[in-house]
Write a protein that holds these residues in place. Structure first.
Motif, PDB file in Angstrom:
ATOM      1  N   ALA A   1       0.827   3.999  -2.852  1.00 13.32           N
ATOM      2  CA  ALA A   1       0.585   5.394  -2.478  1.00 13.32           C
ATOM      3  C   ALA A   1       1.674   6.300  -3.051  1.00 13.32           C
ATOM      4  CB  ALA A   1       0.528   5.523  -0.962  1.00 13.32           C
ATOM      5  N   SER A   2       2.907   5.821  -3.084  1.00 11.77           N
ATOM      6  CA  SER A   2       3.993   6.607  -3.673  1.00 11.77           C
ATOM      7  C   SER A   2       3.801   6.758  -5.170  1.00 11.77           C
ATOM      8  CB  SER A   2       5.345   5.935  -3.377  1.00 11.77           C
ATOM      9  OG  SER A   2       5.581   5.865  -1.986  1.00 11.77           O
TER      10      SER A   2
ATOM     11  N   ALA B   1       0.888   6.763  -6.654  1.00 11.09           N
ATOM     12  CA  ALA B   1      -0.203   7.727  -6.782  1.00 11.09           C
ATOM     13  C   ALA B   1       0.308   9.155  -6.607  1.00 11.09           C
ATOM     14  CB  ALA B   1      -1.293   7.416  -5.761  1.00 11.09           C
TER      15      ALA B   1
ATOM     16  N   LEU C   1       0.821  -1.204   0.000  1.00 13.80           N
ATOM     17  CA  LEU C   1       0.000   0.000   0.000  1.00 13.80           C
ATOM     18  C   LEU C   1       0.858   1.258   0.000  1.00 13.80           C
ATOM     19  CD1 LEU C   1      -2.863  -0.995   2.468  1.00 13.80           C
ATOM     20  CD2 LEU C   1      -2.928  -0.922  -0.031  1.00 13.80           C
TER      21      LEU C   1
END
Length: 761
Positions: free
Chosen positions: A36-37, A39, A32
């Motif tokens: 997230a990085s 994104a 995750l």
């Protein structure tokens, strides 16, 4: 049931379970973090495209395309192999390029598609802002799907490095074009490092404890960038904190700004002479215009074209104005009265600028001369009122553009102010006069955050020409009237019947409004009197300062003529039937009260303070009121990275657990349960034992532990209090309970033991 049937059903069940596994979100926290990085990396270049779409006037379709692309990539990543997925990405790329090219203007679309795309790509890579693209909204829509799809698809397939390559390439493009800020670029680098770090950790089966190390490294990257930025002479601040800047003058922010104008805060005036012009009449010496409003500045869209020796004249009636210019200090622009139709004698090659006008492809040096022939519009007020609103489609589309985030209240207030105006000309005149009468002129202002026109209209009380012109153009466009911002020089100081000296402080911004069958007509909402007072004061200061050069020519020192009153606007006014023409001033002679050539040594215009240097350079505060500037979204995100890294580092050091134990050792909150209070008091005794290297042993009873601790003494001497506390603990746990008084005693014993404990080594 046969074995084959059972086996087949089992296989089907396994396939179904596999399908559910592919679609079910994986809850691995390290994965995750890696996603997230990714994104965040996608968010860096998508935020640029979002801003571009906003400036173009519509973000709704862009958001739909971006969201749809991410959803499609998520589904495809779980169902389709890479070969087919890359084919889909190629289709998206070709479809976007086709949609963009087919909507280009006819003269541009005539260029072969491949050659056009390659040419545009080269120009972007060499620093052309994407905001200069005429159909930039369509360009943003075309450029969004393919890289977004590929980068997110690769990330979901655990191809983290390849995902970084795609996302990083898009961000790099916007860094090269200058459309990505320093803070956004740094955020993209940190996000890319996070993708590689967390992604590699996830592929190797790492856990959150190890991921804390990556978080610490990312925080260190941001901190190092911030520390480098505050070292003297270390370059610009990558965090864009707005803490200062180079000296900025009105001239450097306007006439030499190039293809874009950023609206600044406080600014100063340059008294140096730029050129002398001999002309049959005074006017504004125009340099160029800007058509795309970004909310915080202006961009000139379109590409420069080679000058073939002749320019088209205005669409309406005009009269010829001939000018001869002598360059007094280096110039990178070519001033000329609007509308120039022929330029001769320039010692460097010329280019035709978008929006009309000519610019030098090089620098003009002192002593250079050139001549210009211009055709000035001469439409009367009646003709302008009757010109109607039948605007050509390209004019209306290009010059009524406003960012989609422009507050509605701008148009609403404009509609109220101009409620009695029955045509675009009267609307423009009402807005011009309203701004002149309701805002004060000052060079010392705090640059607002957000939309400049909205802030000047609702929050600010004063500003200078850029604020006035920007606000008037925005107000006109909110009413569907084509308008643009033009820049150049006001007439300057008149030194002879037909000659004027223009200084850097004469640089100015004004408004041009389009009228069907008449063309572009000048309006100037900036109050002339206070602006001219500020200019006179600055010239006088420069003349009195030791060592200041370039303030005068031989003619300007004679001071036999006053500076020409500013002709406003380039439209008919009462008593002046010819637009833009000011009656010739009456020659004056110097007086003995300190006033020469219109320069009063004691006067001070609005906002000039004590007259030390008109205004301090730089951008001022980003928040009206001079407070600490509010951080941008990028700065906030970088701050979150730093805080997360600090938190991870602190957690990894064990400091929170240590701090928690130390606090619980010294302070025991009471409860309504006496047995629980006694248990907590005994826990404190056990912690004291551990700190004294006398931890409770496996299988050791409470009394045995207390006897051993009491024998050696927690503080180094025999102590029976530990044994008493153990007795109360056993009674509470095994002996049927304790009373409140016994719980009070246990807590008191623990407090005494803690207070007698020797300091921690």
């Amino acid at each position: 049931m046969s074995t084959g049937t059972a086996t087949g059903r089992s296989a089907n069940a396994d396939d179904a379970a596999s399908g559910l596994t592919r679609f079910a979100p994986e809850l691995d926290p390290v994965r995750l973090l890696a996603l997230a990085s990714v994104a965040a990396l996608l968010g860096t270049f998508l935020s640029v495209l979002y801003r571009v779409s906003d400036v173009a006037g519509d973000v709704t379709l862009f958001l739909a395309v971006a969201a749809g692309t991410l959803v499609a990539a998520t589904v495809v990543a779980r169902l389709v192999p890479e070969g087919i997925a890359f084919g889909l990405a190629a289709v998206l790329l070709v479809a976007g390029a086709y949609a963009y090219v087919t909507q280009l203007p006819r003269d541009v679309a005539a260029t072969p598609t491949l050659l056009l795309l390659v040419s545009d790509g080269i120009e972007l890579l060499t620093g052309l802002s994407v905001l200069r693209i005429v159909n930039v909204g369509l360009w943003a829509l075309a450029a969004t799907p393919a890289p977004t799809f590929v980068a997110w698809y690769l990330a979901l397939r655990r191809r983290y490095v390849a995902s970084v390559v795609v996302g990083g390439a898009m961000l790099t493009l916007f860094i090269l074009t200058g459309d990505a800020s320093g803070a956004l670029a740094l955020l993209g680098v940190v996000a890319a490092a996070g993708v590689v770090g967390f992604g590699d950790l996830e592929l190797r089966g790492g856990d959150l404890a190890t991921a804390e190390t990556v978080a610490v490294v990312l925080a260190a990257m941001v901190t190092a960038a911030l520390l480098v930025s505050v070292v003297p002479a270390a370059g610009s601040d990558p965090l864009d904190l707005g803490t200062g800047g180079d000296d900025q003058t009105v001239e450097s922010s306007l006439t030499t700004a190039g293809d874009s104008v950023s609206i600044l805060g406080s600014i100063r005036l340059s008294p140096e002479v730029r050129f002398t012009v001999t002309s049959s009449e005074p006017t504004y010496w125009r340099v160029g215009s800007y058509d795309r409003y970004t909310g915080g500045g202006w961009v000139r869209t379109g590409a420069d074209r080679s000058y073939d020796g002749r320019l088209s004249g205005p669409v309406g009636q005009s009269r010829t104005v001939r000018q001869r210019y002598t360059v007094e200090s280096e110039l990178q622009v070519l001033p000329a009265a609007w509308k120039p139709t022929r330029v001769e004698g320039v010692p460097v090659s010329l280019v035709e600028l978008p929006g009309g006008g000519v610019g030098p492809d090089g620098t003009l040096s002192p002593g250079d001369t050139y001549t210009v022939e211009s055709e000035r519009p001469v439409a009367s007020a009646r003709e302008l009122r009757e010109s109607g609103t039948n605007y050509p489609d390209p004019i209306e589309e290009r010059y009524t553009q406003l960012p989609s985030t422009t507050p509605d209240r701008v148009g609403e207030r404009t509609a109220r102010i101009t409620a009695n105006a029955e045509n675009p000309y009267d609307t423009a005149r009402v807005i011009e006069r309203w701004l002149e009468n309701n805002r004060e002129y000052s060079l010392t202002v705090d640059r607002p955050r957000g939309d400049i026109a909205d802030a000047f209209l609702f929050e600010m009380e004063q500003g200078y020409c850029t604020y006035y012109a920007t606000t008037m153009v925005t107000m006109l466009r909110s009413q569907g009237i084509p308008a643009r911002m033009a820049v150049g020089y006001t007439p300057g100081q008149q030194v002879a019947q037909d000659r004027w000296v223009a200084r850097g402080l004469d640089s100015h911004a004004w408004v041009e409004v389009y009228f069907p069958d008449q063309g572009w007509v000048r309006f100037d909402p900036t109050p002339a009197a206070p602006r001219e007072a500020a200019e006179r004061q600055r010239v006088q200061q420069a003349r009195q300062a030791n060592g200041t050069t370039g303030v005068d020519t031989n003619e300007s020192r004679n001071r036999t003529f006053t500076p020409t009153p500013t002709p406003t606007p380039d439209t008919p006014t009462p008593g002046n039937p010819n637009p833009g023409v000011t009656p010739t001033p009456t020659p004056t002679t110097p007086t003995t009260n300190g006033t020469t050539n219109g320069t009063n040594t004691t006067s001070s215009g609005p906002g000039l303070g004590d007259g030390a240097d008109i205004a301090s350079p730089g951008g001022g505060s980003e928040e009206g009121g001079g407070g600490i500037p509010r951080p941008t979204r990028e700065q906030t995100a970088l701050g979150v990275v730093v805080l997360a890294g600090v938190a991870a580092g602190v957690h990894r050091s064990g400091a929170p657990s240590w701090l928690y134990r130390e606090v619980r050792l010294r302070y025991q909150p009471r409860t309504d349960d006496p047995a629980r209070d006694v248990a907590r008091a005994f826990d404190r005794l056990e912690h004291l034992g551990r700190k004294a290297d006398a931890a409770r042993r496996p299988g050791e009873t409470a009394r045995e532990f207390a006897a051993r601790v009491g024998a050696v003494g927690v503080s180094g001497t025999p102590d029976e209090r530990a044994r008493r506390l153990a007795t109360l603990h056993e009674r509470a746990r095994y002996g049927g309970g304790v009373t409140v008084a016994e719980a009070d005693e246990a807590v008191a014993l623990a407090d005494e033991l803690v207070s007698d404990r020797p300091p921690i080594s």
